[in-house]
Design an enzyme around this catalytic site. Structure first.
Site, PDB file in Angstrom:
ATOM      1  N   TYR A 282      -6.336  19.625  37.103  1.00 41.40           N
ATOM      2  CA  TYR A 282      -5.776  18.302  37.039  1.00 41.40           C
ATOM      3  C   TYR A 282      -5.011  18.170  38.108  1.00 41.40           C
ATOM      4  O   TYR A 282      -4.044  19.035  38.381  1.00 41.40           O
ATOM      5  CB  TYR A 282      -5.054  17.756  35.739  1.00 41.40           C
ATOM      6  CG  TYR A 282      -4.653  16.365  35.882  1.00 41.40           C
ATOM      7  CD1 TYR A 282      -5.188  15.345  35.184  1.00 41.40           C
ATOM      8  CD2 TYR A 282      -3.177  16.343  36.425  1.00 41.40           C
ATOM      9  CE1 TYR A 282      -4.588  14.206  35.425  1.00 41.40           C
ATOM     10  CE2 TYR A 282      -2.778  15.108  36.419  1.00 41.40           C
ATOM     11  CZ  TYR A 282      -3.451  13.911  36.016  1.00 41.40           C
ATOM     12  OH  TYR A 282      -2.812  12.604  36.274  1.00 41.40           O
TER      13      TYR A 282
ATOM     14  N   GLU B 196      -5.511  10.169  40.882  1.00 44.20           N
ATOM     15  CA  GLU B 196      -5.782  10.860  39.882  1.00 44.20           C
ATOM     16  C   GLU B 196      -6.837  11.721  40.051  1.00 44.20           C
ATOM     17  O   GLU B 196      -7.783  10.981  40.359  1.00 44.20           O
ATOM     18  CB  GLU B 196      -5.574  10.351  38.765  1.00 44.20           C
ATOM     19  CG  GLU B 196      -5.520  11.314  37.323  1.00 44.20           C
ATOM     20  CD  GLU B 196      -5.578  10.674  36.031  1.00 44.20           C
ATOM     21  OE1 GLU B 196      -6.322   9.824  35.658  1.00 44.20           O
ATOM     22  OE2 GLU B 196      -4.405  10.508  35.324  1.00 44.20           O
TER      23      GLU B 196
END
Ligand code: GDP
Ligand code: MN
Length: 391
Positions: A109, A197
């Site tokens: 991530y 993101e």
């Protein structure tokens, strides 16, 4: 403002971030053609909506022929996809993205956001790729690294490498990671983004580091500098009332209650919401018509309030400073006549030209519940819908 995954990947790609090759499609035929154009044995077809959780909801699929791509696109297009981020009504899929498949070895991530605590852009990195970062933060916060990036120094190589190491990225993949993060960081600054993101960022079986998913949000106040990005606004993904409000430069935020509130000034708007709650009801919105609102703007604001079917009563609370009460009253009368108002309407006005304003309302034939002050207004509006609780 948010954009779709494929648009974010196009932007990030321009800044030099490695993204898989792909093509959007809005019909099953286009999807089949896009599959062929990739010229590879496998491709991933992904629903394009402004929400995550598509994988688990059946909106992402690995396919091995143009026919399969056509079929899967036909299944998705034109129908709502319900994910844990969309709410029960889901979001209608109007486009799919057909992308070369990647052989995933590790999912990570990576996020960049405006971090108000550190007063800088921060990089959030985690080894738990593909999971909601909020969930990781709640359950296993030790698996998240946060690095505030000094705005004057920019993203230094050693900071980027430190983040790479915290993710267990090794060997020749470290330099790729540093290049990728540097590209994201530059994209963030140069587009006035508020969020990037990448979930997941993946290391592939053949040792490449790529952005497998991408989400980008932009600061609305910076959009005037980026007409090309502003073009990407997708009205289908936005609350129609908020889109309409933006046209009239009204600050409007849709909420879940049933008291429509029209107020001038953000502070007064918040105080009004608080007092509505105090008297036992819930505001349906935050709406600041601003200081120098004209009749047209007030009428638009009133129409927007009333277009919300959940609204059971309206509270107008205006302090006439720059805003004149007669202008407000004129706008309310015009809008009330346009929509043939049938809901209880409570008005509290004070300040410049208040007597003229009251006279305009009184002469208009509209049923207005006049309030003496803020507390009285809240009392009357909550009474009007039978929700009054507090003294
Ligand atoms: P989201 O569920 O809306 O966040 O959509 P993502 O783009 O993140 O896709 C969901 C999941 O699908 C990812 O976490 C991956 O596990 C998987 N996925 C997507 N593309 C590929 C691919 O090219 N290869 C493989 N192996 N998995 C993929
Ligand atoms: Mn994702």
């Amino acid at each position: 403002m948010n954009i779709h995954e494929f648009q974010a990947k196009q932007i990030l790609g321009r800044f030099g971030a490695p993204v898989p090759k792909g093509q959007p499609a809005s019909t099953p035929e286009e999807a089949a053609a896009a599959f062929k154009a990739l010229g590879q044995p496998k491709a991933v077809v992904k629903a394009q909506i402004h929400a995550g959780g598509r994988g688990k909801a059946g909106g992402v699929k690995l396919l091995s022929s143009a026919d399969e791509a056509r079929e899967f696109a036909a299944k998705l297009l034109g129908k709502p996809l319900v994910t844990h981020q969309t709410g029960p009504e889901g979001r209608v899929v109007r486009r799919v993205y057909i992308e070369e498949a990647s052989q995933v070895a590790r999912e990570l991530y990576l996020g960049l956001l405006v971090d108000r605590n550190s007063g800088s852009v921060s990089v959030i990195a985690s080894t738990e790729g593909g999971m909601d970062i909020e969930e990781v933060a709640a359950k296993t916060p030790e698996r998240i690294t946060t690095e505030a990036i000094n705005p004057l120094l920019g993203l230094s190589g050693f900071v980027a490498r430190k983040i790479a190491f915290s993710l267990g990225v090794k060997d020749k993949e470290v330099n790729q990671f540093v290049t990728l993060l540097t590209a994201l960081h530059r994209a963030f600054w140069e587009t006035d983004a508020s969020l990037i993101e990448i979930n997941p960022l993946v290391v592939t079986a053949d040792g490449r580091v790529i952005c497998l998913d991408a989400k980008m949000s932009f600061d609305d106040n910076g959009l005037f500098r980026h007409p090309d990005i502003r073009e990407l606004r997708d009205p289908n993904e936005e609350d129609p009332a908020e889109t309409e409000a933006a046209k009239f430069e009204l600050s409007y935020v849709h909420l879940d209650g049933n008291i429509g509130c029209m107020v001038n000034g953000a502070g007064l708007a918040m105080a009004t919401m608080d007092i509505v709650k105090y008297y036992g009801a819930e505001p349906a919105n935050f709406l600041d018509v601003g200081g120098g609102a004209n009749t047209e703007k007030v009428a638009a604001a009133f129409r927007i309030l009333l277009s919300d079917k959940r609204v059971k009563a309206v509270l107008i609370n205006i302090f006439g400073g720059i805003m004149r009460c007669d202008v407000l009253a004129q706008g309310v009368v015009e809008a009330a006549q346009q929509v043939s108002l049938s809901l209880p309407l409570v008005v509290r006005m004070e300040g410049t030209n208040v007597d003229q304003g009251k006279k305009i309302l009184a002469d208009s034939g509209i049923k207005v519940i006049a309030a003496a002050d803020l507390a009285d207004a809240a009392r009357r509006v909550t009474e009007a819908i039978g929700a009054r609780k507090a003294p």
